[in-house]
Design an enzyme around this catalytic site. Structure first.
Site, PDB file in Angstrom:
ATOM      1  CB  SER A 230     -10.427   7.743   9.729  1.00  0.00           C
ATOM      2  OG  SER A 230     -11.539   7.253  10.455  1.00  0.00           O
TER       3      SER A 230
ATOM      4  CE  LYS B 139      -8.854   4.454   6.117  1.00  0.00           C
ATOM      5  NZ  LYS B 139     -10.147   3.914   5.855  1.00  0.00           N
TER       6      LYS B 139
END
Ligand code: ARG
Length: 461
Positions: free
Chosen positions: A278, A284
């Site tokens: 991300s 992420k």
């Protein structure tokens, strides 16, 4: 040279925009190899039947061979004014070998020609897909075999239901892909039919030999009705239908992999090369590949509805509408091939976290049914046994306990028939291995299915 082969009847040139609007060359150029193979077989047949001379046929086939090389090496110039791949190649042939090139289209129409090209193309692509399905099946069986002792929770309603082998879960998808394969193979029978010889719609006045053409191009059959031959696209619809079901299966598997790779499940870990990060959240690791496959399922369904609607209510025989069959067909092939390739790689490289699966399987009272079955074997009607175990589960919830942790006294307070041997039945292994009839999750049953799958995979090529 952009003189149209059908110019004769016209006194005014085509409107420029109409020319572009009606052209299919931008997308049907991918059929060039099949168009040329079909034309070569046709030319040889014309010569064999004495419709053109052997010398003419030789000039035509060698001219076509040269054009094939031109297109292969990128030197061929496609022209929108020449509308489609068929007229582009024919015009170039005449340009290269002179008026004799104009004999190629004897006893043929673009209507049977395009039907031939799509069938030749689709036949090859289906064979490619069958090979890809074999690879995917192989990856599944290998993961199943390598993790035969891994127990995970089986779900219904996405609620923990009963413990199952992870291998059993994988083999459920093997069954789906087995059916997908059978559907594609069956579809292939309808694709593998020669339409050439139908002419524009009614057949041809020349003494052609369709069986000869079929043999040269490796078709299993020749079509039996000229009108149907040029207006049938069932085979393409069937194909996209089979692909839609296949994509539906991939989307279900993708959804599970997305769940499994989340922090909350952590059943599997996808290789970094199949994920992205991300731009704002540093922690992420997103499962883009299965998400995209899940998403692409929609466009394949769209292609199916596209083609069904395209063909709806079309009068016999060929209609220009049918030129619109190619983009949804090509889009389906490109995307399904991409999905199958990447999916097989993803499965093969997926890291399994057995301890996480096991922990989850142990939660949710997943062996409750086993206690009920235990009581049934002691002569208690299943409904009463269900009630007894239901009470035990409620007791566990209220006292923050798990079923295998209950003491002998606690168990007998729910039913005097629950004795010391109950502990042999409430473990995850016992629960799994008790389900040993064909198709069950017991290790013995799953081993048999792995062996069956291995045998079957040998024939999947
Ligand atoms: N480009 C056309 C198609 O894709 C080829 C057949 C054209 N036939 C015709 N009569 N206009 O369907």
């Amino acid at each position: 040279m952009t003189e149209k082969p059908w110019q004769g009847r016209f006194s005014q040139p085509t409107d420029k925009f109409v020319e572009e609007f009606t052209a299919s060359i931008a997308f049907d150029q991918r059929l060039y190899n099949y168009d040329i193979q079909g034309s070569m077989a046709h030319a040889r047949m014309l010569a064999k039947q004495g419709i053109i001379s052997e010398e003419d046929a030789e000039q035509i086939t060698s001219g076509l061979q040269d054009i094939l090389e031109e297109i292969d090496n990128g030197s061929f110039e496609f022209s929108v004014a020449l509308e489609d791949i068929h007229m582009n190649i024919e015009a170039r042939l005449i340009e290269r070998i002179g008026p004799v090139g104009g004999k190629l289209h004897t006893a043929r129409s673009r209507n049977d020609q395009v039907a031939l090209d799509i069938r030749l193309y689709l036949r090859d692509e289906i064979r490619t897909l069958l090979g890809q399905l074999q690879r995917l099946g192989q990856a599944l069986v290998e993961q199943a075999e390598a993790h035969l002792d891994v127990i995970m929770p089986g779900y219904t309603h996405l609620q923990t239901a009963q413990p199952i082998l992870f291998a059993h879960h994988l083999l459920a998808y093997f069954e789906m892909f087995r059916r997908d394969r059978a559907r594609l193979e069956d579809c292939l029978k309808r694709v593998d039919v020669l339409p050439l010889g139908a002419g524009a719609l009614a057949g041809t006045t020349f003494p052609i030999d369709r069986e000869f053409v079929a043999r040269q191009l490796g078709f299993a059959e020749v079509s039996r009705n000229s009108l149907d031959s040029v207006s049938d696209r069932d085979f393409a619809i069937e194909f996209i239908n089979a692909c839609s079901v296949l994509m539906m299966h991939l989307s279900r598997f993708s959804e599970e992999i997305i769940l499994w790779s989340s922090a909350d499940f952590s059943f599997v870990e996808l290789s970094d090369s199949f994920c992205t990060g991300s731009s704002i959240m540093p922690q992420k690791k997103n499962p883009d590949v299965p998400e995209l496959i899940r998403g692409k399922t929609g466009r394949i369904y769209g292609n199916l509805i596209n083609l069904l609607t395209l063909m709806k209510s079309l009068p016999l025989a060929y209609n220009k509408d049918m030129q619109e069959d190619k983009e949804p067909l090509f889009d389906t092939i490109d995307n399904v091939k991409g999905c199958l390739k990447i999916f097989a790689d993803m499965i093969a490289g997926m890291k399994i976290r057995p301890e996480r699966m096991r922990q989850a399987a142990a939660r949710g009272f997943s062996t409750a049914t086993d206690i009920a079955d235990y009581l049934v074997r002691k002569g208690i009607p299943f409904r009463d046994a269900h009630e007894v175990v239901g009470k035990a589960v409620r007791y566990c919830i209220e006292n923050a306990k798990d079923l295998p942790e209950l003491s002998q006294e606690e168990y007998s307070s729910f039913s005097p028939d629950i004795e010391g041997d109950i502990y042999d039945y409430v473990t995850l292994e016992a629960s799994v291995d008790a389900r040993s009839a064909t198709g069950g999750t017991a290790t013995s049953a799953v081993k048999k299915e792995i062996e069956r799958a291995r045998q079957e995979l040998l024939q999947w090529n």
